[in-house]
Motif scaffolding. Structure first.
Motif, PDB file in Angstrom:
ATOM      1  N   VAL A   1      80.819 -46.980 -93.100  1.00 24.01           N
ATOM      2  CA  VAL A   1      80.241 -46.063 -92.054  1.00 24.01           C
ATOM      3  C   VAL A   1      80.538 -46.572 -90.656  1.00 24.01           C
ATOM      4  CG1 VAL A   1      78.055 -45.340 -91.523  1.00 24.01           C
ATOM      5  CG2 VAL A   1      78.393 -45.464 -93.910  1.00 24.01           C
ATOM      6  N   ALA A   2      80.392 -48.070 -90.484  1.00 25.81           N
ATOM      7  CA  ALA A   2      80.683 -48.569 -89.067  1.00 25.81           C
ATOM      8  C   ALA A   2      81.877 -48.193 -88.884  1.00 25.81           C
ATOM      9  CB  ALA A   2      80.103 -50.032 -89.079  1.00 25.81           C
ATOM     10  N   ALA A   3      82.951 -48.537 -89.687  1.00 30.57           N
ATOM     11  CA  ALA A   3      84.322 -48.416 -89.150  1.00 30.57           C
ATOM     12  C   ALA A   3      84.516 -47.042 -89.092  1.00 30.57           C
ATOM     13  CB  ALA A   3      85.262 -49.005 -90.362  1.00 30.57           C
ATOM     14  N   LEU A   4      84.129 -46.040 -89.635  1.00 29.53           N
ATOM     15  CA  LEU A   4      84.312 -44.587 -89.423  1.00 29.53           C
ATOM     16  C   LEU A   4      83.801 -43.999 -88.173  1.00 29.53           C
ATOM     17  CD1 LEU A   4      85.414 -41.982 -90.573  1.00 29.53           C
ATOM     18  CD2 LEU A   4      83.167 -41.465 -91.564  1.00 29.53           C
ATOM     19  N   ALA A   5      82.636 -44.711 -87.772  1.00 27.75           N
ATOM     20  CA  ALA A   5      81.977 -44.403 -86.318  1.00 27.75           C
ATOM     21  C   ALA A   5      82.958 -44.881 -85.381  1.00 27.75           C
ATOM     22  CB  ALA A   5      80.824 -44.929 -86.447  1.00 27.75           C
ATOM     23  N   ILE A   6      83.547 -46.139 -85.509  1.00 28.00           N
ATOM     24  CA  ILE A   6      84.401 -46.532 -84.249  1.00 28.00           C
ATOM     25  C   ILE A   6      85.713 -45.785 -84.435  1.00 28.00           C
ATOM     26  CG2 ILE A   6      85.923 -48.566 -83.755  1.00 28.00           C
ATOM     27  CD1 ILE A   6      83.570 -50.405 -85.053  1.00 28.00           C
ATOM     28  N   VAL A   7      86.373 -45.445 -85.541  1.00 28.34           N
ATOM     29  CA  VAL A   7      87.377 -44.620 -85.668  1.00 28.34           C
ATOM     30  C   VAL A   7      87.140 -43.275 -84.875  1.00 28.34           C
ATOM     31  CG1 VAL A   7      88.993 -42.978 -87.098  1.00 28.34           C
ATOM     32  CG2 VAL A   7      88.454 -45.457 -87.726  1.00 28.34           C
ATOM     33  N   ILE A   8      86.210 -42.436 -85.177  1.00 24.84           N
ATOM     34  CA  ILE A   8      85.851 -41.345 -84.508  1.00 24.84           C
ATOM     35  C   ILE A   8      85.735 -41.680 -82.980  1.00 24.84           C
ATOM     36  CG2 ILE A   8      84.239 -39.442 -84.223  1.00 24.84           C
ATOM     37  CD1 ILE A   8      83.777 -39.779 -87.315  1.00 24.84           C
TER      38      ILE A   8
ATOM     39  N   PRO B   1      75.436 -31.158 -79.824  1.00 25.95           N
ATOM     40  CA  PRO B   1      74.391 -31.836 -78.949  1.00 25.95           C
ATOM     41  C   PRO B   1      74.000 -33.191 -79.588  1.00 25.95           C
ATOM     42  CG  PRO B   1      74.084 -29.661 -79.026  1.00 25.95           C
ATOM     43  CD  PRO B   1      75.206 -29.802 -80.187  1.00 25.95           C
ATOM     44  N   TYR B   2      73.702 -34.008 -78.974  1.00 28.57           N
ATOM     45  CA  TYR B   2      73.120 -35.213 -79.196  1.00 28.57           C
ATOM     46  C   TYR B   2      73.997 -36.373 -79.845  1.00 28.57           C
ATOM     47  CZ  TYR B   2      68.836 -33.320 -77.440  1.00 28.57           C
ATOM     48  OH  TYR B   2      68.168 -32.529 -76.320  1.00 28.57           O
ATOM     49  N   LEU B   3      74.501 -35.703 -80.938  1.00 33.77           N
ATOM     50  CA  LEU B   3      75.572 -36.363 -81.903  1.00 33.77           C
ATOM     51  C   LEU B   3      76.760 -36.879 -81.189  1.00 33.77           C
ATOM     52  CD1 LEU B   3      75.978 -37.256 -84.919  1.00 33.77           C
ATOM     53  CD2 LEU B   3      77.591 -35.337 -85.227  1.00 33.77           C
ATOM     54  N   SER B   4      77.223 -36.076 -80.192  1.00 30.35           N
ATOM     55  CA  SER B   4      78.259 -36.706 -79.277  1.00 30.35           C
ATOM     56  C   SER B   4      77.958 -37.940 -78.590  1.00 30.35           C
ATOM     57  CB  SER B   4      78.723 -35.698 -78.243  1.00 30.35           C
ATOM     58  OG  SER B   4      77.590 -35.125 -77.418  1.00 30.35           O
ATOM     59  N   GLU B   5      76.844 -38.238 -78.410  1.00 29.44           N
ATOM     60  CA  GLU B   5      76.101 -39.474 -77.681  1.00 29.44           C
ATOM     61  C   GLU B   5      76.428 -40.618 -78.439  1.00 29.44           C
ATOM     62  OE1 GLU B   5      75.428 -39.888 -74.495  1.00 29.44           O
ATOM     63  OE2 GLU B   5      75.789 -37.568 -74.014  1.00 29.44           O
ATOM     64  N   VAL B   6      76.085 -40.397 -80.007  1.00 30.94           N
ATOM     65  CA  VAL B   6      76.293 -41.578 -80.713  1.00 30.94           C
ATOM     66  C   VAL B   6      77.542 -41.806 -80.894  1.00 30.94           C
ATOM     67  CG1 VAL B   6      76.015 -42.186 -83.168  1.00 30.94           C
ATOM     68  CG2 VAL B   6      74.370 -40.807 -82.172  1.00 30.94           C
ATOM     69  N   PHE B   7      78.595 -40.947 -80.991  1.00 30.72           N
ATOM     70  CA  PHE B   7      80.092 -41.533 -81.141  1.00 30.72           C
ATOM     71  C   PHE B   7      80.598 -42.001 -79.642  1.00 30.72           C
ATOM     72  CE2 PHE B   7      79.828 -38.247 -84.892  1.00 30.72           C
ATOM     73  CZ  PHE B   7      80.177 -39.163 -85.402  1.00 30.72           C
ATOM     74  N   LEU B   8      80.013 -41.547 -78.640  1.00 29.74           N
ATOM     75  CA  LEU B   8      80.525 -41.964 -77.329  1.00 29.74           C
ATOM     76  C   LEU B   8      80.087 -43.694 -77.375  1.00 29.74           C
ATOM     77  CD1 LEU B   8      79.672 -39.118 -74.958  1.00 29.74           C
ATOM     78  CD2 LEU B   8      82.052 -40.243 -75.361  1.00 29.74           C
ATOM     79  N   ARG B   9      79.121 -43.970 -77.976  1.00 29.77           N
ATOM     80  CA  ARG B   9      78.729 -45.458 -78.069  1.00 29.77           C
ATOM     81  C   ARG B   9      78.701 -45.955 -79.331  1.00 29.77           C
ATOM     82  NH1 ARG B   9      72.915 -45.673 -75.199  1.00 29.77           N
ATOM     83  NH2 ARG B   9      73.401 -47.544 -74.675  1.00 29.77           N
TER      84      ARG B   9
ATOM     85  N   VAL C   1      87.517 -33.371 -80.261  1.00 29.91           N
ATOM     86  CA  VAL C   1      87.384 -32.790 -81.499  1.00 29.91           C
ATOM     87  C   VAL C   1      85.677 -32.295 -81.923  1.00 29.91           C
ATOM     88  CG1 VAL C   1      86.296 -35.018 -82.348  1.00 29.91           C
ATOM     89  CG2 VAL C   1      87.639 -33.645 -83.960  1.00 29.91           C
ATOM     90  N   PHE C   2      85.696 -31.501 -82.806  1.00 30.09           N
ATOM     91  CA  PHE C   2      84.407 -30.623 -82.900  1.00 30.09           C
ATOM     92  C   PHE C   2      83.029 -31.593 -82.957  1.00 30.09           C
ATOM     93  CE2 PHE C   2      85.266 -31.994 -87.184  1.00 30.09           C
ATOM     94  CZ  PHE C   2      83.905 -32.382 -87.894  1.00 30.09           C
ATOM     95  N   LEU C   3      83.223 -32.786 -83.366  1.00 30.65           N
ATOM     96  CA  LEU C   3      82.054 -33.896 -83.392  1.00 30.65           C
ATOM     97  C   LEU C   3      81.360 -33.881 -81.900  1.00 30.65           C
ATOM     98  CD1 LEU C   3      83.215 -36.460 -86.133  1.00 30.65           C
ATOM     99  CD2 LEU C   3      81.420 -34.895 -86.358  1.00 30.65           C
ATOM    100  N   TYR C   4      82.020 -34.011 -80.858  1.00 30.97           N
ATOM    101  CA  TYR C   4      81.746 -34.166 -79.734  1.00 30.97           C
ATOM    102  C   TYR C   4      81.205 -32.908 -78.967  1.00 30.97           C
ATOM    103  CZ  TYR C   4      83.630 -38.829 -79.705  1.00 30.97           C
ATOM    104  OH  TYR C   4      84.010 -40.095 -79.845  1.00 30.97           O
TER     105      TYR C   4
ATOM    106  N   ILE D   1      92.901 -29.128 -82.627  1.00 34.30           N
ATOM    107  CA  ILE D   1      92.403 -30.529 -82.732  1.00 34.30           C
ATOM    108  C   ILE D   1      91.863 -31.008 -83.913  1.00 34.30           C
ATOM    109  CG2 ILE D   1      90.343 -30.077 -81.119  1.00 34.30           C
ATOM    110  CD1 ILE D   1      92.732 -33.306 -80.913  1.00 34.30           C
ATOM    111  N   ASP D   2      90.816 -29.987 -84.445  1.00 33.23           N
ATOM    112  CA  ASP D   2      90.051 -30.265 -85.554  1.00 33.23           C
ATOM    113  C   ASP D   2      90.929 -30.483 -86.675  1.00 33.23           C
ATOM    114  OD1 ASP D   2      87.667 -30.307 -83.904  1.00 33.23           O
ATOM    115  OD2 ASP D   2      87.559 -28.220 -84.206  1.00 33.23           O
ATOM    116  N   VAL D   3      92.370 -29.574 -86.760  1.00 32.03           N
ATOM    117  CA  VAL D   3      93.185 -29.722 -88.117  1.00 32.03           C
ATOM    118  C   VAL D   3      93.808 -30.999 -87.768  1.00 32.03           C
ATOM    119  CG1 VAL D   3      95.038 -28.937 -89.137  1.00 32.03           C
ATOM    120  CG2 VAL D   3      93.197 -27.391 -88.173  1.00 32.03           C
ATOM    121  N   LEU D   4      94.003 -31.498 -86.787  1.00 40.00           N
ATOM    122  CA  LEU D   4      94.872 -32.779 -86.380  1.00 40.00           C
ATOM    123  C   LEU D   4      93.928 -33.968 -87.008  1.00 40.00           C
ATOM    124  CD1 LEU D   4      96.450 -32.260 -83.145  1.00 40.00           C
ATOM    125  CD2 LEU D   4      97.694 -32.370 -85.390  1.00 40.00           C
ATOM    126  N   PHE D   5      92.450 -33.890 -86.574  1.00 36.31           N
ATOM    127  CA  PHE D   5      91.544 -34.935 -87.127  1.00 36.31           C
ATOM    128  C   PHE D   5      91.617 -34.995 -88.428  1.00 36.31           C
ATOM    129  CE2 PHE D   5      87.001 -35.840 -88.013  1.00 36.31           C
ATOM    130  CZ  PHE D   5      87.173 -37.096 -87.742  1.00 36.31           C
ATOM    131  N   GLY D   6      91.666 -33.904 -89.100  1.00 38.22           N
ATOM    132  CA  GLY D   6      91.478 -33.784 -90.595  1.00 38.22           C
ATOM    133  C   GLY D   6      92.886 -34.703 -91.045  1.00 38.22           C
TER     134      GLY D   6
END
Length: 342
Positions: free
Chosen positions: A12-19, A32-40, A26-29, A305-310
């Protein structure tokens, strides 16, 4: 003592860093709010450091003394082969030549000690450079403090943690900090001595767990702490990178390790445990794999970009499983045979 359910959390930690290192379009950003999690999400490295300290105690707590030679060979076989593979993979994606000094710093694991050089070559390797310091120190800490039940290490560790948090947050707001991509940023973010507190508090968490490892159903508490971590990453503006999140990470690690509820049953499923096992390969090769895909796919074909992410995630998981099977596992097996022969 193997704590199966904690293994998945490494993934889970590694995946968060990868993203967090992927394209911000990518769609995860866009959520709302979830984007802030991945930015940090680089705070996941802090989780790795704390968990590393915890696991070291759990793995060696029955020994009266750690043999230095066996310990260092074990750590070398566990970490170094894939560390070098990450560099070799990057070699095939770079058009410019590598500087000899950069290669030397990387191979010796010294890059994080020099502001301006921490991110050379395969830049996730900076955290492995920090881990080298932890591994160097641990046998001494165990043989002279932990195994002798010396209580002074508790006071020392808490003081180091407090001083590090005060210094880090004051530094970020001072005139000494010049912003991202500067030597001042490298110093406050990657310098090994600013991360030693994370390994030490992980050690203390391990000592506490060994004495208090009765299992209960902590599903609700674990869920609350996880939500607390997400809320902190979204709303709190303090500097978390140098161990401040230990306030939440340590209870999370302890409760997951002592849990016998539904979450433990889920986290202990073989596919999820396997993802945790290959998490180191995921982390240390995710940048080279990304660069390789850019050359092989992105420059030749047009995808959303989302297909590329997959495509990237599938390629990363498959290649990491391959590296685990062909490099990481054989290195461990070779070490076992070497130890038996000696």
């Amino acid at each position: 003592m193997k704590i199966t359910q904690i293994t998945f959390t490494r993934f889970v930690a590694a995946l968060a860093i990868v993203i967090s290192h992927f394209n911000k379009d990518v769609f995860l950003y866009k959520i709302p709010y979830l984007s802030e999690v991945f930015l940090r999400a680089n705070v996941g490295v802090s989780y790795f450091f704390i968990l590393s300290g915890f696991i070291m105690i759990v793995a060696y707590h029955k020994k009266e003394k750690i043999g230095y030679g066996d310990y260092y060979r074990n750590r070398f076989a566990r970490i170094y082969p894939l560390y070098v593979v990450g560099l070799l993979l990057l070699w095939f994606t770079r058009e410019e030549k590598f500087l000899f000094t950069d290669i030397l710093l990387y191979l010796l694991g010294l890059q994080s000690w020099i502001p301006g050089k921490a991110m050379v070559l395969n830049f996730p390797g900076w955290s492995i450079s920090v881990e080298f310091l932890f591994y160097l120190l641990f046998p001494f800490l165990y043989n002279y403090l932990y195994s002798k039940k010396n209580k002074s290490i508790w006071v020392i560790t808490i003081l180091i943690w407090i001083v590090t948090q005060i210094f880090s947050n004051l530094y970020m707001k001072s005139g000494f900090y010049k912003g991202p991509h500067t030597e001042s940023h490298d110093f406050i973010t990657y310098f090994p001595l600013l991360h030693i507190n994370e390994f030490l508090i992980g050690n203390l968490a391990g000592l506490f767990f060994i004495k208090n490892h009765k299992q209960k159903d902590f599903d609700f508490s674990i869920s609350l702490i996880f939500i607390g971590i997400l809320l902190c990453l979204i709303f709190v503006t303090l500097y978390f990178h140098n161990g401040l999140m230990g306030v939440l990470f340590i209870p999370l690690i302890l409760l997951i390790s002592r849990n016998n509820g539904l979450l433990t049953k889920v986290f202990s499923l073989k596919p999820l445990e396997y993802l945790g096992e290959i998490s180191y390969a995921i982390y240390i090769t995710h940048i080279p794999v990304l660069y390789i895909l850019r050359q092989l796919v992105w420059k030749k074909y047009i995808f959303d970009i989302d297909v590329l992410f997959g495509i990237y995630m599938v390629a990363l998981l498959l290649s990491s499983a391959l590296f685990y099977k062909l490099i990481e596992s054989p290195a461990r097996e070779f070490l076992r045979k070497f130890e038996k022969a000696s």
